[in-house]
Design a protein around this motif. Structure first.
Motif, short mmCIF file in Angstrom:
data_model
loop_
_atom_site.label_atom_id
_atom_site.label_comp_id
_atom_site.label_asym_id
_atom_site.label_seq_id
_atom_site.Cartn_x
_atom_site.Cartn_y
_atom_site.Cartn_z
N ASP A 62 0.84 -1.21 0.00
CA ASP A 62 0.00 0.00 0.00
C ASP A 62 0.87 1.26 0.00
O ASP A 62 0.47 2.29 -0.52
N ILE A 63 2.04 1.19 0.59
CA ILE A 63 2.94 2.35 0.63
C ILE A 63 3.81 2.40 -0.63
O ILE A 63 3.93 3.43 -1.28
N ALA A 137 11.08 1.29 -2.67
CA ALA A 137 11.15 0.98 -1.24
C ALA A 137 11.85 2.12 -0.49
O ALA A 137 11.60 2.34 0.68
N ARG A 138 12.74 2.83 -1.20
CA ARG A 138 13.45 3.98 -0.59
C ARG A 138 12.72 5.29 -0.82
O ARG A 138 12.73 6.18 0.02
N THR A 139 12.04 5.42 -1.97
CA THR A 139 11.53 6.75 -2.33
C THR A 139 10.04 6.96 -2.01
O THR A 139 9.61 8.10 -1.91
N ALA A 140 9.26 5.89 -1.88
CA ALA A 140 7.82 6.08 -1.62
C ALA A 140 7.57 5.99 -0.11
O ALA A 140 7.38 4.92 0.44
N ALA A 156 18.79 3.21 7.62
CA ALA A 156 17.94 3.79 6.58
C ALA A 156 17.91 2.88 5.35
O ALA A 156 18.93 2.29 4.96
N ILE A 157 16.72 2.82 4.75
CA ILE A 157 16.51 1.93 3.59
C ILE A 157 17.29 2.44 2.38
O ILE A 157 17.25 3.62 2.05
N VAL A 158 17.99 1.51 1.71
CA VAL A 158 18.68 1.82 0.45
C VAL A 158 17.88 1.27 -0.73
O VAL A 158 17.63 1.97 -1.71
N CYS A 159 17.46 0.02 -0.63
CA CYS A 159 16.73 -0.59 -1.75
C CYS A 159 15.97 -1.83 -1.27
O CYS A 159 16.37 -2.45 -0.28
N ALA A 235 12.86 13.78 -2.57
CA ALA A 235 13.89 14.10 -1.57
C ALA A 235 13.91 13.02 -0.49
O ALA A 235 12.86 12.68 0.06
N ILE A 236 15.09 12.49 -0.21
CA ILE A 236 15.17 11.53 0.90
C ILE A 236 15.92 12.14 2.09
O ILE A 236 16.09 11.51 3.12
N GLU A 237 16.35 13.42 1.94
CA GLU A 237 17.13 14.05 3.01
C GLU A 237 16.34 14.12 4.31
O GLU A 237 16.89 13.88 5.39
N LYS A 238 15.04 14.47 4.20
CA LYS A 238 14.20 14.59 5.39
C LYS A 238 14.10 13.23 6.10
O LYS A 238 14.16 13.15 7.32
#
Ligand code: FMN
Length: 250
Positions: A62-63, A137-140, A156-159, A235-238
């Motif tokens: 779902d995510i 998995a990293r961006t959504a 933190a998730i990479v892939c 953006a994944i910085e946050k």
């Protein structure tokens, strides 16, 4: 067991899977391959969460929004991990150097996690399983995903990687010719590179027009550049900051 050629040269991403779990001994083999990943200083700055529970996979689907997350037998998350070294630092009374906040340190974690993912791909493929990396998995919404996975700070998730018994055998995608992928001694000349790239672009267009399954009118370069234009806005910085990885440009 498959041959090296099957695993490395004839590999393709598989996006449809049989409704069948992975035998525990096969999962254990993949985990052993992951454990033995070469890592920077043997620091092992990575960890993996593998999700096999159908309800959790559905929640994650779902995510993340890629169907492979729910249809695969096991979904792996490869993560940068400086949390375990922080625990060890506290236990030993050693000052924690916040290596993860430097671009060099974060890159070390990403390389370790990525190599671990490739260990998993090779191990799974050698057992006749199919795999597909999932960058979404990293961006959504990685913060929400990390909550579900219970990831602590400095992880933190990479892939992601979907693994399951293949229910399809897609045509192998054409790749750039060896001459412009691997240069001997010195990077190549732009004119030669461009002519090979344009020939490759035409080859991909033809592949997309004629491949088995879903066909498209996409070329290679414009399609990828379009994808980069979309992806650069994510953006994944946050998210990294929330995980206490604060990249500092020095
Ligand atoms: C880091 C990474 C992220 C990827 N993310 C996705 C994804 O989210 N969804 C997907 O269907 N494929 C994804 N892929 C698979 C690529 O589309 C695939 O590897 C590429 O098109 C080449 O095809 P091949 O693996 O069959 O050779 C990803 C691959 C990598 C290496």
């Amino acid at each position: 067991m498959k041959t090296f050629k099957d695993v490395l040269i004839d590999r393709r991403s598989v996006r449809r899977y049989e409704r069948k779990g992975i035998e525990p001994e096969k999962l254990a083999f993949i985990c052993d391959a992951i454990r033995n990943t070469p890592t920077s200083y043997n620091g092992q700055q990575f960890s993996v969460v593998v999700v096999t529970d159908p309800e959790t996979k559905l929640e994650l689907y779902d995510i993340i929004g890629q169907k492979q997350v729910k249809t695969c037998a096991a979904f792996f998350f490869f993560c940068v991990d400086f949390h375990q070294l922080e625990l060890a630092a506290k236990a030993k009374g050693v000052e924690f150097p916040d290596y993860q906040n430097s671009l060099n340190g974060y890159t070390v974690g990403v390389v370790d996690a990525t190599l671990a993912m490739h260990q998993a791909i090779a191990a799974a493929e050698s057992l006749g399983l199919g795999t597909c990396c999932i960058g979404y998995a990293r961006t959504a919404d990685p913060a929400k995903t990390s909550e579900i996975l219970g990831l602590p700070s400095k992880v933190a998730i990479v892939c992601g990687l979907a693994v399951g018994y293949p229910a399809e055998t897609p045509d192998i995608k054409p790749k750039r010719p060896a001459e412009i992928v691997v240069f001997e001694n010195r990077y190549g000349d732009d004119e030669v590179i461009l002519s090979k790239l344009m020939a490759y672009d035409a080859e991909v267009s033809e592949y997309n027009r004629s491949r088995a399954g879903d066909q498209t009118a996409n070329d290679w370069a414009a399609h990828i550049l379009d994808y980069h234009e979309i992806e650069r806005k994510k953006a994944i910085e946050k998210y990294l900051k929330k995980q206490e990885i604060e990249l500092k440009i020095r």
